[in-house]
Design a protein around this motif. Structure first.
Motif, short mmCIF file in Angstrom:
data_model
loop_
_atom_site.label_atom_id
_atom_site.label_comp_id
_atom_site.label_asym_id
_atom_site.label_seq_id
_atom_site.Cartn_x
_atom_site.Cartn_y
_atom_site.Cartn_z
N MET A 135 -6.29 3.42 -2.78
CA MET A 135 -4.86 3.14 -2.94
C MET A 135 -4.29 4.03 -4.03
N THR A 177 -0.43 -3.16 3.02
CA THR A 177 -1.16 -2.16 3.81
C THR A 177 -1.38 -2.62 5.25
N ALA A 228 0.85 2.60 2.34
CA ALA A 228 0.89 1.41 1.48
C ALA A 228 2.32 1.24 1.00
#
Length: 532
Positions: free
Chosen positions: A456, A183, A351
């Motif tokens: 996430m 990330t 991500a």
């Protein structure tokens, strides 16, 4: 993190026209049947060291980054040769012009034993694999790669990212299991927040108000309006995405699945380039840009300029994987959570997938020792092997603290970290776990990642593998669509194109057959689900 998620995007499809000729014309057809040449399989140990009793030699073609030293001088390869009895001769090619040299190897059929850190694209892997110049690896993995196989079982997306529609694996990726290495953190100038008595922003509206205060209220205290409220990387090139939209898209419910501008909803692929949520995001960014809250050099600055702004302490909000560029002012900054958007969305969309660097390792058809070669690379998919690769020698280069390797202060003072490891510069076949990530995952970065973890995605699908015909078809579609999308998005953000033209923008995407591209991704995703 200079990547790149888009990293991963067009580079996974584009291939030089040089490679369209002479590929595999003289290659052994037996590789197509899944057979691999072997000198003496019984001489290869299935675990432990040495890998072979009698020394063997391998030639590996590799990319060498500007920051690297010669591979033969790196502790990892010197020490591993003694451990394994595998002697490696590296054929090093600089980053500049690397792809041309790589393509020439295949076109001329003058192959090394291994393509190491060579960034093979899925299209290249399929072409050279089906043409017999790369050998299939799936059986070798089952028998000689226990570390990699364990990771593939724990993270099914690894297998799907490198398996062709026919069920073959021709190239291995780098694998990243530590979230902090996947990330870009959202770094906010907490010193400015405190000085202006502002709270950490929670929403996109909050961010707008904070950035205005950064612009107008002289948080650096020099009496000048010279603060940079917000900045981001410039694009790395056509087809590689626009970093600022990657950083902000999650606040508008826009994900980056399958290595593209894709949301997955109820197993349905939706390319969101032309939808209303994307329009809202671009309008928001346009507002920031037009009010000088977003860096006017956003689309033109070089990487060195961006890194310098991080280290200046005169920037309010920016994005990067680690804190290395701002170590001299690190106390000024804190990581914040993704901002909640107008519809309540709060996704960490930027991500990277766990299999981050496709095509990091492949075995060619001239390799006489494929079993030993697979054992050789598998070591680096363990924490022990990755520690050797990333940190060098214990005592000389690193020390253990609570079982975690850290560079020693004396070695850090030399500034030679990137000279001793092939991971510096990216793309090496190995595991990046929490146990080997101290240099890129110090406490400040860990704390910043904790702010992102709740948002996430449960799974981030990498770009899927396509058969060669489909990959060529996608290449043609994406060359035009990606270029148009990025050009127009930049104009929308910078105010050079009115949002009154949004309908024309949508119609042009349709004329460019974005629906056809979406169907190809849907078919690939459906096939991926069947493989599970």
């Amino acid at each position: 993190m200079k990547r790149n998620w888009g990293t991963v995007l067009l580079s996974t499809l584009v291939i030089s026209s040089m490679t369209l000729t002479a590929c595999g014309s003289d290659a052994p057809s037996k590789e197509k049947e899944g057979k691999t040449p072997a000198k003496d399989v019984k001489s290869v140990s299935v675990d432990g060291f040495p890998i072979v009793k009698d020394p063997i030699k391998l030639k590996m073609f590799t990319r060498i980054a500007p920051t690297n030293g010669p591979f033969k001088d790196m502790p990892v390869f010197q020490d591993y040769e003694k451990m394994s009895n595998v002697q490696v001769e590296f054929i090093e090619a600089p980053t500049d012009g690397f792809n041309e040299k790589k393509n020439l190897l295949f076109a001329s059929n003058e192959l090394p034993d291994v393509m190491y850190r060579s960034g093979l694209t899925p299209l290249e892997a399929i072409r050279y694999g089906s043409g017999g110049q790369l050998i299939p690896l799936e059986k070798l993995i089952d028998s000689y790669a226990p570390n990699l196989k364990k990771l593939m079982d724990a993270y099914p997306e690894i297998r799907s990212s490198m398996t062709t529609p026919e069920g073959h694996i021709y190239a291995l990726p780098g694998i990243v299991t530590v979230n902090a290495a996947r990330t870009d953190k959202k770094w906010m100038n907490q010193a400015w927040l405190k000085k202006l008595n502002l709270k950490e922003p929670e929403t996109t509206d909050d961010l707008y108000e904070v950035l205005k205060a950064f612009r107008d209220k002289d948080p650096n205290g020099n009496g000048k309006q010279d603060e940079i409220p917000m900045t981001a990387r410039a694009s790395s090139g056509p087809g590689l995405g626009i970093p600022i939209t990657d950083m902000m898209s999650g606040s508008f419910g826009l994900d980056k699945q399958l290595g593209y501008y894709i949301n997955l909803e109820n197993d349905k692929v939706q390319i969101w380039m032309g939808n209303d949520r994307n329009k809202e995001m671009l309008m928001y960014l346009n507002k920031l840009y037009s009010e000088k809250l977003l860096d006017p050099e956003l689309f033109s600055q070089k990487e060195a300029q961006y890194l310098a702004k991080q280290g200046s302490g005169n920037t309010g909000f920016f994005f990067d994987q680690t804190n290395n560029p701002m170590l001299n002012v690190q106390d000024q900054y804190i990581g914040i959570a993704p901002l909640k958007g107008p519809h309540g969305d709060r996704l960490q969309s930027a991500a990277a997938p766990v299999p981050r660097d496709f095509g990091a390792f492949a075995i060619t058809s001239v390799n006489k020792y494929p079993e030993a070669t697979m054992r050789w690379v598998d070591y680096f998919y363990s924490d022990e092997g990755s520690t050797l690769l990333r940190f060098g020698r214990q005592g000389e280069n690193y020390e253990l603290r609570n079982g975690i390797p850290y560079y020693t202060d004396a070695f850090l003072a030399t500034g030679n970290q990137s000279k001793i490891t092939p991971y510096a510069g990216g793309g090496a076949p190995h595991l990046i776990s929490e146990k080997v990530a101290s240099f890129i995952n110090p406490p400040q970065v860990q704390e910043a990642q904790k702010k992102l973890d709740p948002f996430m995605p449960k799974i981030r699908y990498a770009a899927p593998m396509f058969d060669e015909q489909t990959a060529q078809q996608m290449n043609v579609l994406r060359n035009d669509i990606d270029k148009y999308y990025e050009e127009q998005s930049t104009k929308f953000i910078a105010g050079a194109l009115s949002f009154d033209k949004w309908g024309e923008f949508q119609n042009t995407l349709k004329k460019m057959k974005i629906d056809e591209l979406q169907k190809l991704y849907q078919d690939a995703y459906d096939n991926l689900k069947k493989q599970k």
